[in-house]
Design a protein around this motif. Sequence first.
Motif, PDB file in Angstrom:
ATOM      1  N   UNK A   1       0.850  -1.167   0.000  1.00  0.00           N
ATOM      2  CA  UNK A   1       0.000   0.000   0.000  1.00  0.00           C
ATOM      3  C   UNK A   1       0.901   1.236   0.000  1.00  0.00           C
ATOM      4  N   UNK A   2       0.478   2.257  -0.701  1.00  0.00           N
ATOM      5  CA  UNK A   2       1.254   3.493  -0.735  1.00  0.00           C
ATOM      6  C   UNK A   2       0.393   4.649  -0.260  1.00  0.00           C
ATOM      7  N   UNK A   3       1.087   5.673   0.222  1.00  0.00           N
ATOM      8  CA  UNK A   3       0.402   6.876   0.668  1.00  0.00           C
ATOM      9  C   UNK A   3       1.227   8.086   0.252  1.00  0.00           C
ATOM     10  N   UNK A   4       0.563   9.182   0.125  1.00  0.00           N
ATOM     11  CA  UNK A   4       1.200  10.426  -0.303  1.00  0.00           C
ATOM     12  C   UNK A   4       1.118  11.432   0.826  1.00  0.00           C
ATOM     13  N   UNK A   5       2.254  12.095   1.097  1.00  0.00           N
ATOM     14  CA  UNK A   5       2.250  13.201   2.044  1.00  0.00           C
ATOM     15  C   UNK A   5       2.922  14.403   1.390  1.00  0.00           C
ATOM     16  N   UNK A   6       2.634  15.564   1.922  1.00  0.00           N
ATOM     17  CA  UNK A   6       3.172  16.807   1.386  1.00  0.00           C
ATOM     18  C   UNK A   6       4.056  17.449   2.449  1.00  0.00           C
ATOM     19  N   UNK A   7       5.195  17.959   1.997  1.00  0.00           N
ATOM     20  CA  UNK A   7       6.098  18.722   2.857  1.00  0.00           C
ATOM     21  C   UNK A   7       6.005  20.169   2.365  1.00  0.00           C
ATOM     22  N   UNK A   8       5.442  21.045   3.185  1.00  0.00           N
ATOM     23  CA  UNK A   8       5.192  22.422   2.779  1.00  0.00           C
ATOM     24  C   UNK A   8       5.886  23.378   3.744  1.00  0.00           C
ATOM     25  N   UNK A  60      10.435  12.256  -2.865  1.00  0.00           N
ATOM     26  CA  UNK A  60      11.207  11.209  -2.212  1.00  0.00           C
ATOM     27  C   UNK A  60      10.294  10.068  -1.820  1.00  0.00           C
ATOM     28  N   UNK A  61      10.911   8.960  -1.430  1.00  0.00           N
ATOM     29  CA  UNK A  61      10.145   7.772  -1.046  1.00  0.00           C
ATOM     30  C   UNK A  61      10.787   7.157   0.189  1.00  0.00           C
ATOM     31  N   UNK A  62       9.948   6.623   1.048  1.00  0.00           N
ATOM     32  CA  UNK A  62      10.437   5.899   2.214  1.00  0.00           C
ATOM     33  C   UNK A  62       9.510   4.720   2.473  1.00  0.00           C
ATOM     34  N   UNK A  63      10.115   3.565   2.707  1.00  0.00           N
ATOM     35  CA  UNK A  63       9.349   2.373   3.054  1.00  0.00           C
ATOM     36  C   UNK A  63       9.212   2.357   4.570  1.00  0.00           C
ATOM     37  N   UNK A  64       7.975   2.507   5.034  1.00  0.00           N
ATOM     38  CA  UNK A  64       7.720   2.546   6.469  1.00  0.00           C
ATOM     39  C   UNK A  64       7.809   1.139   7.048  1.00  0.00           C
ATOM     40  N   UNK A  65       7.167   0.192   6.393  1.00  0.00           N
ATOM     41  CA  UNK A  65       7.268  -1.228   6.732  1.00  0.00           C
ATOM     42  C   UNK A  65       6.879  -2.022   5.494  1.00  0.00           C
ATOM     43  N   UNK A  66       6.775  -3.337   5.622  1.00  0.00           N
ATOM     44  CA  UNK A  66       6.501  -4.170   4.446  1.00  0.00           C
ATOM     45  C   UNK A  66       5.162  -3.845   3.788  1.00  0.00           C
ATOM     46  N   UNK A 163      14.012  13.608  11.115  1.00  0.00           N
ATOM     47  CA  UNK A 163      12.989  13.747  10.074  1.00  0.00           C
ATOM     48  C   UNK A 163      12.016  12.590  10.082  1.00  0.00           C
ATOM     49  N   UNK A 164      12.518  11.383  10.354  1.00  0.00           N
ATOM     50  CA  UNK A 164      11.647  10.211  10.448  1.00  0.00           C
ATOM     51  C   UNK A 164      10.633  10.350  11.566  1.00  0.00           C
ATOM     52  N   UNK A 165      11.054  10.927  12.681  1.00  0.00           N
ATOM     53  CA  UNK A 165      10.139  11.164  13.795  1.00  0.00           C
ATOM     54  C   UNK A 165       9.012  12.115  13.374  1.00  0.00           C
ATOM     55  N   UNK A 166       9.339  13.114  12.574  1.00  0.00           N
ATOM     56  CA  UNK A 166       8.322  14.044  12.075  1.00  0.00           C
ATOM     57  C   UNK A 166       7.295  13.284  11.233  1.00  0.00           C
ATOM     58  N   UNK A 167       7.778  12.421  10.332  1.00  0.00           N
ATOM     59  CA  UNK A 167       6.865  11.666   9.463  1.00  0.00           C
ATOM     60  C   UNK A 167       6.002  10.702  10.268  1.00  0.00           C
ATOM     61  N   UNK A 168       6.555  10.058  11.282  1.00  0.00           N
ATOM     62  CA  UNK A 168       5.767   9.170  12.146  1.00  0.00           C
ATOM     63  C   UNK A 168       4.684   9.946  12.874  1.00  0.00           C
ATOM     64  N   UNK A 169       5.037  11.129  13.348  1.00  0.00           N
ATOM     65  CA  UNK A 169       4.054  11.970  14.030  1.00  0.00           C
ATOM     66  C   UNK A 169       2.911  12.316  13.085  1.00  0.00           C
ATOM     67  N   UNK A 170       3.257  12.672  11.850  1.00  0.00           N
ATOM     68  CA  UNK A 170       2.217  12.994  10.866  1.00  0.00           C
ATOM     69  C   UNK A 170       1.329  11.787  10.603  1.00  0.00           C
ATOM     70  N   UNK A 171       1.923  10.622  10.374  1.00  0.00           N
ATOM     71  CA  UNK A 171       1.118   9.434  10.074  1.00  0.00           C
ATOM     72  C   UNK A 171       0.189   9.082  11.229  1.00  0.00           C
ATOM     73  N   UNK A 172       0.694   9.144  12.452  1.00  0.00           N
ATOM     74  CA  UNK A 172      -0.164   8.858  13.616  1.00  0.00           C
ATOM     75  C   UNK A 172      -1.317   9.863  13.699  1.00  0.00           C
ATOM     76  N   UNK A 173      -0.997  11.119  13.486  1.00  0.00           N
ATOM     77  CA  UNK A 173      -2.031  12.157  13.551  1.00  0.00           C
ATOM     78  C   UNK A 173      -3.058  11.982  12.436  1.00  0.00           C
ATOM     79  N   UNK A 174      -2.587  11.724  11.228  1.00  0.00           N
ATOM     80  CA  UNK A 174      -3.511  11.538  10.100  1.00  0.00           C
ATOM     81  C   UNK A 174      -4.424  10.335  10.340  1.00  0.00           C
ATOM     82  N   UNK A 175      -3.886   9.257  10.884  1.00  0.00           N
ATOM     83  CA  UNK A 175      -4.692   8.075  11.168  1.00  0.00           C
ATOM     84  C   UNK A 175      -5.711   8.323  12.264  1.00  0.00           C
ATOM     85  N   UNK A 176      -5.392   9.220  13.168  1.00  0.00           N
ATOM     86  CA  UNK A 176      -6.295   9.474  14.300  1.00  0.00           C
ATOM     87  C   UNK A 176      -7.406  10.476  13.967  1.00  0.00           C
TER      88      UNK A 176
END
Length: 185
Positions: A1-8, A60-66, A163-176
């Motif tokens: 599964x893929x997801x898109x985020x924006x860095x603004x 850019x691309x980052x694999x969060x998990x499998x 930077x990874x911590x920032x992305x994790x924070x965003x993903x947790x917030x978006x999911x919530x």
Amino acid sequence: MSTKIVIAGGFGAGKTTLVGSVSEIPAVTTEAVMTEASVDYDDTSATPLKTTTTVAMDFGRITVDRQLIMYMFGTPGQARFWFMWDDLVRGAVGAVVVVDCRRLAESFDAVDYFETNRRIPYIVALNRFDGRLDFTAEQVREALEIGEDVPIVDFDARDRSSGGMVLKTLLRYALSTNAAAQPVG
């Protein structure tokens, strides 16, 4: 599964640096050398060593998990390129607004964009220039009129784990938030 985020964020806040530091592939950038034509538009007094600027986007691309691959799209910071933001944001599950605390005024428009476009959750990431912040998170929240529900984190855009911590924070917030399930555009 893929997801898109924006860095603004504003001009010179660290968007390209963030994308480049966390991307597992060489980041695709549209950096162009700043010319005399930009002198009237881009204030480089706080960033005198800055010689290039993003003119379209960063990728850019980052694999969060499998099961999850995240695609990052960095926006240009100058007002003359904001016409691209709607297209870059379309389909994103969330956004990071990168803030340079030395120049808070450069962040007003980016925060306003996501406050106005409430269908996409966003967080604010305070970039540590020279290893320090000029204001606390609460001072920035008040100055930029950011809602209490919006997470604010501080980080170093040059550091992959930060930077990874920032992305994790965003993903947790978006999911919530329920807003993450609503398509943009």
